[in-house]
Scaffold this active site. Structure first.
Site, PDB file in Angstrom:
ATOM      1  N   HIS A 205       0.835  -1.207   0.000  1.00 51.88           N
ATOM      2  CA  HIS A 205       0.000   0.000   0.000  1.00 51.88           C
ATOM      3  C   HIS A 205       0.866   1.252   0.000  1.00 51.88           C
ATOM      4  CE1 HIS A 205      -3.862  -2.054   0.949  1.00 51.88           C
ATOM      5  NE2 HIS A 205      -3.006  -3.000   1.273  1.00 51.88           N
TER       6      HIS A 205
ATOM      7  N   HIS B  45     -27.495 -18.478  24.205  1.00 51.02           N
ATOM      8  CA  HIS B  45     -26.468 -18.407  25.248  1.00 51.02           C
ATOM      9  C   HIS B  45     -25.792 -19.760  25.509  1.00 51.02           C
ATOM     10  CE1 HIS B  45     -28.142 -14.506  25.783  1.00 51.02           C
ATOM     11  NE2 HIS B  45     -27.531 -14.256  26.921  1.00 51.02           N
TER      12      HIS B  45
ATOM     13  N   HIS C 287      -4.716   4.264  -2.908  1.00 54.43           N
ATOM     14  CA  HIS C 287      -4.656   3.473  -1.680  1.00 54.43           C
ATOM     15  C   HIS C 287      -3.653   2.312  -1.757  1.00 54.43           C
ATOM     16  CE1 HIS C 287      -6.340   1.084   1.658  1.00 54.43           C
ATOM     17  NE2 HIS C 287      -6.162   0.089   0.826  1.00 54.43           N
TER      18      HIS C 287
ATOM     19  N   SER D 139     -21.178 -12.903  37.100  1.00 52.75           N
ATOM     20  CA  SER D 139     -21.369 -14.248  36.543  1.00 52.75           C
ATOM     21  C   SER D 139     -20.054 -14.937  36.231  1.00 52.75           C
ATOM     22  CB  SER D 139     -22.183 -14.159  35.250  1.00 52.75           C
ATOM     23  OG  SER D 139     -23.453 -13.627  35.501  1.00 52.75           O
TER      24      SER D 139
ATOM     25  N   GLU E 168     -17.008  -6.637  24.378  1.00 57.15           N
ATOM     26  CA  GLU E 168     -16.157  -7.836  24.398  1.00 57.15           C
ATOM     27  C   GLU E 168     -14.954  -7.709  23.474  1.00 57.15           C
ATOM     28  OE1 GLU E 168     -19.441  -7.877  23.810  1.00 57.15           O
ATOM     29  OE2 GLU E 168     -20.296  -8.831  25.599  1.00 57.15           O
TER      30      GLU E 168
ATOM     31  N   GLY F 246     -10.620   3.708   7.995  1.00 58.38           N
ATOM     32  CA  GLY F 246     -11.003   2.300   8.110  1.00 58.38           C
ATOM     33  C   GLY F 246     -11.032   1.841   9.553  1.00 58.38           C
TER      34      GLY F 246
HETATM   35  C1  LIG Z   1     -10.923  -5.769   9.377  1.00 62.45           C
HETATM   36  C2  LIG Z   1     -10.424  -5.398   8.019  1.00 62.45           C
HETATM   37  N1  LIG Z   1     -11.306  -5.304   7.010  1.00 62.45           N
HETATM   38  C3  LIG Z   1     -10.873  -5.021   5.762  1.00 62.45           C
HETATM   39  C4  LIG Z   1      -9.550  -4.824   5.496  1.00 62.45           C
HETATM   40  C5  LIG Z   1      -9.053  -4.561   4.088  1.00 62.45           C
HETATM   41  N2  LIG Z   1      -8.625  -3.166   3.973  1.00 62.45           N
HETATM   42  C6  LIG Z   1      -7.334  -2.815   4.085  1.00 62.45           C
HETATM   43  S1  LIG Z   1      -7.111  -1.163   4.005  1.00 62.45           S
HETATM   44  C7  LIG Z   1      -8.760  -0.893   3.779  1.00 62.45           C
HETATM   45  C8  LIG Z   1      -9.288   0.506   3.632  1.00 62.45           C
HETATM   46  C9  LIG Z   1      -8.871   1.339   4.773  1.00 62.45           C
HETATM   47  O1  LIG Z   1      -9.206   2.663   4.586  1.00 62.45           O
HETATM   48  P1  LIG Z   1      -8.404   3.763   5.381  1.00 62.45           P
HETATM   49  O2  LIG Z   1      -8.256   3.392   6.783  1.00 62.45           O
HETATM   50  O3  LIG Z   1      -9.063   5.069   5.081  1.00 62.45           O
HETATM   51  O4  LIG Z   1      -6.962   3.691   4.777  1.00 62.45           O
HETATM   52  P2  LIG Z   1      -6.391   4.479   3.513  1.00 62.45           P
HETATM   53  O5  LIG Z   1      -7.251   4.122   2.363  1.00 62.45           O
HETATM   54  O6  LIG Z   1      -6.489   5.916   3.831  1.00 62.45           O
HETATM   55  O7  LIG Z   1      -5.012   3.952   3.405  1.00 62.45           O
HETATM   56  C10 LIG Z   1      -9.455  -2.084   3.788  1.00 62.45           C
HETATM   57  C11 LIG Z   1     -10.919  -2.188   3.614  1.00 62.45           C
HETATM   58  C12 LIG Z   1      -8.667  -4.942   6.591  1.00 62.45           C
HETATM   59  N3  LIG Z   1      -7.350  -4.803   6.460  1.00 62.45           N
HETATM   60  N4  LIG Z   1      -9.135  -5.207   7.837  1.00 62.45           N
END
Ligand SMILES: Cc1ncc(C[n+]2csc(CCOP(=O)(O)OP(=O)(O)O)c2C)c(N)n1
Length: 658
Positions: A28, A472, A263, A383, A410, A158
C-alpha cells in the site's frame, strides 16, 4: 525543529515506500505517502525512543493501527536507525524478511503490535495506555519517575469505522487515558471509494462526545503537526487526544493522489515521474541522502543520552526500591513463581460447585502470588466471577485497580488486553460468556499470532447454561477456538483441574490461553491426588481412572462431561480407562511416549463425550470409535434437562460402550 531536513526526509521516506512497493509489486502506497510529514515529525522530532533500545521501558509507544501502511513504519524505523536495514526495506514482503506485508510483533524491532485487521491497533493502543497509567502509578515514586511515556496511534478512516475501535475509544475516554494520542490520517478515502460513500460523521464531534480532546490540522504542515503533538503531550487533563490530520492520500503521485486509486499499489507504475517530482535521483532507488542520514544519526546520539539519563534514574530507583524493582523485572520477564500451584489451596474433597466458582477461588489465590495479574469483565463480573477481591477497580482516579470494568465491549476488551500484553508489564485477562467469544475472535486470533500471553476467561460453557436457551448455549465455540493455532483451550473437568488450568495459563509466556468454565455445579474427581489432576492439566491430558484389568475401552471426556465418563467407567468394569483431555493443544505438545501411554494405539474402542460439536474428536476416537456430542443448537430449559435431552449423561456413555 529543522523543517527543511524533515521535509526532505519525508520525501525520501516516500521514495523508500514507492521503491519497496514497486519491487514486490504489492503493498500500500497511500498511507506512507500521505502521512510522510506525520512520520517525519513523529520520528524526527516528537517521539521519545532509542533505536538501540527498542524495548526501553519509558519509550513512547507507536502503534500503526492502519497496518496496511506498513511501509510507513518500516521506512521510518529504517531512517531513524532501528535495526531495519536498507536491505530489509528492499525485501519488503519477501519470504523470511523482517518487513512482512503487515507489521508483526516479534518480527521487527520497533513494531509494537501486529496490525492489519483494521481497528485492532486502536484497541491495542488503549491497552498500552492503560498499562502506562498503571505502571506510572505502581512504580513511580516521589523521587523517581520511571514511566511517563505517551502512546501514539496512527489510524485512518477504516480503523475508525470498525466496531472494536469504537468500543476501545469509549473505554479510553471514560477512563481518562490522557497519555494516549491518536493521529487520524483523515484523507477521506478508503479502499473501494471515497469515504463519503460510507461515512458521514463529524470526527471532532464524535471524539468529543467520547470525552476526547480533538483538533483538526493540515497533515502536511510540519509545524502544525509538531505543535498539535506538543500540546497533546502537555495537556494532562484527563482526556485522550486525537489530532485529525487532513492529508492527501498517495501525495507525490499526482495520477492517483487524493483518490481511492492511491490506496494500494496502483500508483507504483507512475513512480519514475513521481520520484523525479520529489527531487529523488533517477538512478538510485531506495535513496537516502547524506543530510537525512546525518540528521538521524545526531538524533540517535541525543536519544542515547536521554536513554542513559533515564537508565541512571532507573538504577537509583531500583536501589532505593528493591521490591518494586523485583516486581517490575518479574513482570517484564513474565516470571511466574515455580511453585504457583502450591499457592492455590486444595479444595475440600466434597466440594461441588461450578468451575467458574472454583475459578473465583483460584484467581484470587493466583492474584496474591502474581501481583502483575489484572483482570476484567465485559459487564459480567457477577457471573464470570473473576473479580480480584481487595484488588480495587481500575479507573482514572485509581489506575492501580486490578479489576477492569470493560462495559459490554467484548471485542474492545480483548484488543485492550492484547495491548496490555504487548506492553508486557502486566498479565492481562478478560472474561465473558463463552457464547460471546466470537465477538472477540479477531483479537483472540491476533493474540495467538503474536505469541502474547493473554488469558481469556469464558464461563457458561455449554448447553448446561440452561434456561437462557440456544443464544447463550455454545455448542460450536470450544471447537471453534481449538482450531486457532497457538491458542491453548482448556476445559477443566473439576475444581482441581480448574486450578491446574489457571496455573497453565500463567506459566505460558508464548501465547494466549482460553479457560472454559461451567455455569453449573460439577463434583470433584477424587480418584487421583490434587497434584496429579493439576499436573494432568499441564500435560493437556492424562489417565483420570486407570483400568483394573486388561485394557478394552477408553472413555475420553472434558469439562462437565468428565464426570459422566468416570461414572460410566465405574459401571462398565475392569477394562475401562478414563482419559481426561482438558487441553488438546498441551496434550499435542507432549512427547510421543507420553501420548502413547495415555492413548495407546492398540486400543481402538474409544468413546469421547463433550457437550459440543463432535468434528474435532475423531482424531482421538478414530474411525472405530464414537464421539458423543451435540451437533445442533441447544434448547431453552433447565440445564440438566437439556443435557439429558441432548445425550450428555452417564447412561448415554454406557449405551455407546455396549
Ligand atoms: C478488518 C479489516 N477489514 C478489511 C480490510 C481490508 N482493507 C485494508 S485497508 C482498507 C481501507 C482502509 O481505509 P483507510 O483506513 O481510510 O486507509 P487508507 O485508504 O487511507 O489507506 C481495507 C478495507 C482490513 N485490512 N481489515
Amino acid at each position: 525543529m529543522n523543517t527543511t531536513i524533515l521535509a526532505q526526509a519525508a520525501n525520501e521516506a516516500r521514495g523508500l515506500s514507492m521503491d519497496a512497493v514497486h519491487a514486490c509489486n504489492s503493498g500500500h502506497l497511500g498511507l506512507p505517502l500521505g502521512c510522510a510529514e506525520i512520520g517525519a515529525v513523529l520520528f524526527g522530532e516528537s517521539m521519545r525512543y532509542h533505536p538501540d533500545a527498542p524495548k526501553w521501558l519509558n519509550r513512547d509507544r507507536f502503534v500503526l493501527s492502519a497496518g496496511h501502511g506498513s511501509m510507513f513504519l518500516y521506512g521510518w524505523l529504517h531512517l531513524s536507525g532501528y535495526a531495519v536495514s536498507r536491505n530489509d526495506v528492499k525485501h519488503f514482503r519477501a519470504l523470511h524478511s523482517i518487513t512482512p506485508g503487515h507489521p508483526e510483533f516479534h518480527e521487527t524491532p520497533g513494531v509494537e503490535a501486529t496490525t492489519g485487521p483494521l481497528g485492532q491497533g486502536i484497541g491495542n493502543a488503549v491497552g498500552y495506555a492503560l498499562s502506562g497509567k498503571r505502571a506510572a502509578a505502581r512504580f513511580n515514586t516521589a523521587e523517581h519517575t520511571i514511566f511517563d511515556q505517551h502512546i501514539f496511534c496512527l489510524h485512518g478512516d477504516g480503523c475508525l469505522q470498525e466496531g472494536v475501535a469504537k468500543e476501545a475509544i469509549a473505554f479510553a475516554g471514560h477512563n481518562g487515558l490522557d497519555n494516549l494520542i491518536f493521529i487520524y490520517d483523515s484523507n477521506d478515502v478508503t479502499l473501494d471509494a471515497m469515504a463519503v460513500l460510507t461515512q458521514g460523521e463529524d470526527a471532532e464531534e464524535y471524539f468529543r462526545s467520547q470525552r476526547w480532546d480533538a483538533v483538526t490540522i493540515d497533515g502536511h504542515d510540519l509545524d502544525a503537526i509538531a505543535k498539535a503533538i506538543e500540546k497533546a503531550k502537555g495537556d494532562k487533563n484527563g482526556h485522550p487526544k486525537v489530532i485529525i490530520a487532513k492529508t492527501l492520500i498517495a501525495k507525490g503521485i499526482p495520477e492517483v493522489a487524493g483518490t481511492a486509486k492511491g490506496h494500494g499499489e496502483g500508483g507504483a507504475k507512475f513512480i519514475d515521474a513521481a520520484r523525479a517530482g520529489l527531487g529523488l535521483p533517477a538512478d538510485e532507488h531506495f535513496f537516502v541522502s547524506k543530510q537525512t542520514e546525518d540528521f538521524f544519526s545526531e538524533k540517535k546520539a541525543a536519544s542515547a543520552k536521554a536513554f542513559d539519563a533515564w537508565q541512571k534514574t532507573y538504577d537509583a530507583w531500583a536501589k532505593a526500591n528493591p521490591e518494586l524493582a523485583a516486581e517490575l523485572t518479574a513482570g517484564v520477564a513474565h516470571t511466574t513463581p515455580v511453585d504457583l500451584s502450591s499457592k492455590i489451596p486444595a479444595f475440600a474433597s466434597d466440594y461441588k460447585d461450578a468451575t467458574r466458582s472454583a475459578g473465583s477461588t483460584v484467581i484470587n489465590a493466583v492474584a496474591k502470588a502474581i501481583p502483575q495479574l489484572i483482570t476484567g469483565s465485559a459487564d459480567l463480573f457477577g457471573s464470570t466471577k473473576n473479580y480480584i477481591k481487595d484488588g480495587g477497580d481500575f479507573s482514572q482516579g485509581n489506575p492501580l485497580g486490578r479489576n477492569i470494568w470493560f462495559g459490554i465491549r467484548e471485542h474492545g476488551m480483548a484488543a485492550i488486553c492484547n495491548g496490555i500484553a504487548y506492553d508486557g508489564l502486566f498479565r492481562a485477562s478478560g472474561a465473558t460468556f463463552l457464547a460471546f467469544a466470537d465477538y472477540m475472535r479477531g483479537s483472540i486470533r491476533l493474540a495467538a499470532l503474536s505469541h502474547i500471553p493473554v488469558t481469556f476467561i469464558f464461563t457458561h460453557d455449554s448447553v448446561g447454561v440452561g434456561e437462557d436457551g440456544p443464544t447463550h448455549q455454545p455448542v460450536e465455540t470450544v471447537s471453534g477456538l481449538r482450531v486457532i493455532p497457538n491458542l491453548d483451550v482448556i476445559r477443566p473437568g473439576d475444581a482441581e483441574e480448574t486450578a491446574g488450568a489457571f496455573v497453565a495459563a500463567m506459566l505460558r509466556t508464548d501465547g494466549p490461553t482460553a479457560l472454559i468454565l461451567t455455569r453449573q455445579a460439577i463434583p470433584l474427581m477424587n480418584e487421583l491426588s490434587v497434584e496429579e489432576r493439576r499436573d494432568g492439566v499441564l500435560r493437556g491430558g492424562y489417565i483420570a481412572r486407570k483400568e483394573t484389568g486388561a485394557l478394552t475401552t477408553i472413555l475420553i471426556g472434558t469439562g462437565s462431561e468428565l464426570q459422566h465418563a468416570m461414572a460410566a467407567a465405574a459401571e462398565l468394569g475392569d477394562g475401562v480407562r478414563v482419559v481426561s483431555l482438558p487441553c488438546f493443544e498441551r496434550f499435542e505438545r507432549q512427547g510421543a511416549d507420553y501420548k502413547e501411554s495415555v492413548l495407546p494405539k492398540s486400543c481402538t474402542r474409544r468413546i469421547s463425550i463433550e457437550a459440543g460439536v463432535t468434528d474435532l474428536w475423531w482424531k482421538y476416537v478414530g474411525t472405530e470409535g464414537k464421539a458423543l456430542g451435540i451437533d445442533r443448537f441447544g434448547i431453552s430449559a433447565p440445564g440438566d434437562v437439556v443435557m439429558k435431552e441432548l445425550g450428555m449423561t452417564k447412561d448415554h456413555v454406557i449405551a455407546a460402550a455396549k
